[in-house]
Write an enzyme that holds these catalytic residues in place. Structure first.
Site, mmCIF file in Angstrom:
data_model
loop_
_atom_site.group_PDB
_atom_site.id
_atom_site.type_symbol
_atom_site.label_atom_id
_atom_site.label_comp_id
_atom_site.label_asym_id
_atom_site.label_seq_id
_atom_site.Cartn_x
_atom_site.Cartn_y
_atom_site.Cartn_z
ATOM 1 N N ASP A 1 -6.480 9.520 0.264
ATOM 2 C CA ASP A 1 -6.040 8.132 0.168
ATOM 3 C C ASP A 1 -7.268 7.273 -0.111
ATOM 4 O O ASP A 1 -8.220 7.268 0.668
ATOM 5 C CB ASP A 1 -5.363 7.692 1.471
ATOM 6 C CG ASP A 1 -4.865 6.248 1.406
ATOM 7 O OD1 ASP A 1 -3.754 6.043 0.914
ATOM 8 O OD2 ASP A 1 -5.606 5.350 1.845
ATOM 9 N N GLU B 1 -3.835 9.798 -5.315
ATOM 10 C CA GLU B 1 -2.920 8.779 -5.809
ATOM 11 C C GLU B 1 -3.230 8.433 -7.263
ATOM 12 O O GLU B 1 -4.396 8.326 -7.642
ATOM 13 C CB GLU B 1 -3.018 7.516 -4.956
ATOM 14 C CG GLU B 1 -2.577 7.688 -3.520
ATOM 15 C CD GLU B 1 -2.877 6.460 -2.682
ATOM 16 O OE1 GLU B 1 -1.951 5.959 -2.024
ATOM 17 O OE2 GLU B 1 -4.033 6.008 -2.691
ATOM 18 N N ASP C 1 -4.644 5.019 6.789
ATOM 19 C CA ASP C 1 -5.212 5.771 5.673
ATOM 20 C C ASP C 1 -4.944 7.265 5.817
ATOM 21 O O ASP C 1 -4.700 7.960 4.823
ATOM 22 C CB ASP C 1 -6.714 5.508 5.575
ATOM 23 C CG ASP C 1 -7.020 4.064 5.203
ATOM 24 O OD1 ASP C 1 -6.161 3.436 4.561
ATOM 25 O OD2 ASP C 1 -8.097 3.572 5.567
#
Length: 407
Positions: free
Chosen positions: A185, A269, A365
């Site tokens: 993340d 991501e 996170d």
């Protein structure tokens, strides 16, 4: 398998060689701008643009013309490579991958490329390199060049000249030493948080140098443009920018190398950094909201180097036998990894996650990294099932079709 790899070194040219390199880069810039102006004029008149072969014919005319006879002093291959770069830029524009090509400016990205390995000689034992119309150049031999030389690019940065030597060599099919998978993340408060709970603190190299950079730019603005003092002040600004870039690249290389060596599969991501860092100023008719706060956030996002980090992870994992999976970032920090409940209320603060359904608590996170890893596993399973189904039916399914599976 074939591996393409580039090695970058600092050159130690003589005064005459420096002058020649400035002339060669200036010739390449002139050819690029002249060809771009010609293509732009034809585009505005509705005429068909020149192809690479047509531009090379024009280049021959320019080199033989009395007005631009000085182009003949530069090697022809770097000039042709400049036209090839322009052709690629035009292709990216019409494919909507980039903006319209812009004219080059002196002092920004001065470079030229030698594509023919037959004209290049590399003497690593003596730390020197032979390039056409430049002769033998000494370089700081910091590491050994592996493979066969394919091309060489000479570039100026912050008053220094560097050479990038691209090589090709045959290597064994890599096998991942580690068998673990991890999700990442990305953030600002934490640069990268892994699904196993570890994280990398942000370097914030621009923020550290921002005060010094502001003072240097203010000092340069008070000088008369193009005067000797202005050039000295400009060199100070360039050194600060170079220091910021070097520190960021070094940190990204260290983080990406550590992760790629310790994990076989990395899920990250698929962030659209350009959209995330877009200005919120708006227009005169419709002014933006919280413009100053958004400006600070944009500055912090761009200071992290997320896209460069992903690019480095991609090729380093491939070199080590692993692979990278990019997943959609929607709701990764709002989904409870325990019960699967999705709600904006789950994220109490920027760092705290508490599920309103089951009461699960964890760092936000870390929760995002766990959900990214799960989404990566689901995406991989979807692609594997699609490939098995395609092979069973005897039909071929492209990777792009398999990648359309949604998790």
């Amino acid at each position: 398998m074939q591996r393409l790899q580039a090695y970058k070194y600092e050159l130690m040219p003589t005064g005459e060689q420096q002058r020649n390199m400035r002339r060669f880069s200036g010739s390449c810039r002139f050819v690029f701008n002249k060809a771009l102006a010609l293509q732009k004029a034809r585009y505005e008149q509705g005429e068909k643009k020149h192809g690479y072969a047509g531009l090379c014919k024009l280049l021959t005319e320019w080199r033989n013309s009395t007005e631009t006879a000085w182009l003949a002093d530069a090697p022809v291959h770097p000039l042709q490579q400049t036209l090839k770069d322009l052709e690629r830029a035009y292709g990216n524009f019409f494919a909507k991958r980039a903006d319209f090509p812009r004219f080059k400016k002196k002092g920004q990205g001065d470079s030229f490329r030698y594509p023919d390995p037959k004209q290049i000689k590399l003497d690593q034992a003596s730390s020197r390199l032979f390039l056409p119309k430049l002769g033998w150049l000494r370089y700081r031999n910091s590491r050994k060049v592996l493979g066969v030389v394919k091309n060489v690019t000479v570039r100026q940065s912050c008053g220094k000249w560097f050479v990038s030597i691209q090589t090709e060599r045959e290597v064994e099919q890599p096998v991942a030493q580690a068998a673990s998978a991890v999700g990442i993340d990305m953030g600002v408060a934490r640069f990268a948080t892994l699904s196993d709970g570890t994280f990398y603190a942000p370097l914030n190299c621009f923020k550290r140098q921002e005060a010094a950079l502001r003072k240097a730019q203010q000092a340069m603005s008070r000088k008369k443009k193009f005067s000797s003092n202005w050039k000295k002040a400009k060199a100070r600004v360039q050194r600060i920018h170079s220091r910021i870039g070097n520190a960021r690249r070094d940190y990204l290389h260290k983080c990406s190398t550590t992760i790629s060596q310790n994990h076989a599969m990395v899920c990250i991501e698929d962030l659209q950094v350009r959209n995330m860092s877009r200005s919120a100023a708006g227009s005169t008719e419709q002014p933006g909201k919280q413009v100053q706060a958004k400006s600070g956030l944009n500055k912090a996002i761009l200071d992290q180097g997320w896209f460069e980090f992903r690019r480095q992870l991609d090729y380093k994992l491939a070199w080590n036998g692993g692979y990278l999976i990019a997943v959609p970032p929607q709701n990764t920090s709002r989904t409870c990894p325990c019960c699967g409940h999705v709600s904006a209320d789950n994220r109490q603060t920027q760092a705290r996650f508490e599920c309103v359904e089951c009461g699960f608590e964890e760092n936000a996170d870390v929760v995002g990294a766990i959900n990214v890893l799960r989404a990566g596993h689901a995406r991989l399973a979807c692609e594997v099932n699609a490939a098995v189904a395609a092979s069973a039916s005897g039909t071929h399914r492209s990777d792009s079709g398999a990648a359309q599976c949604r998790v």
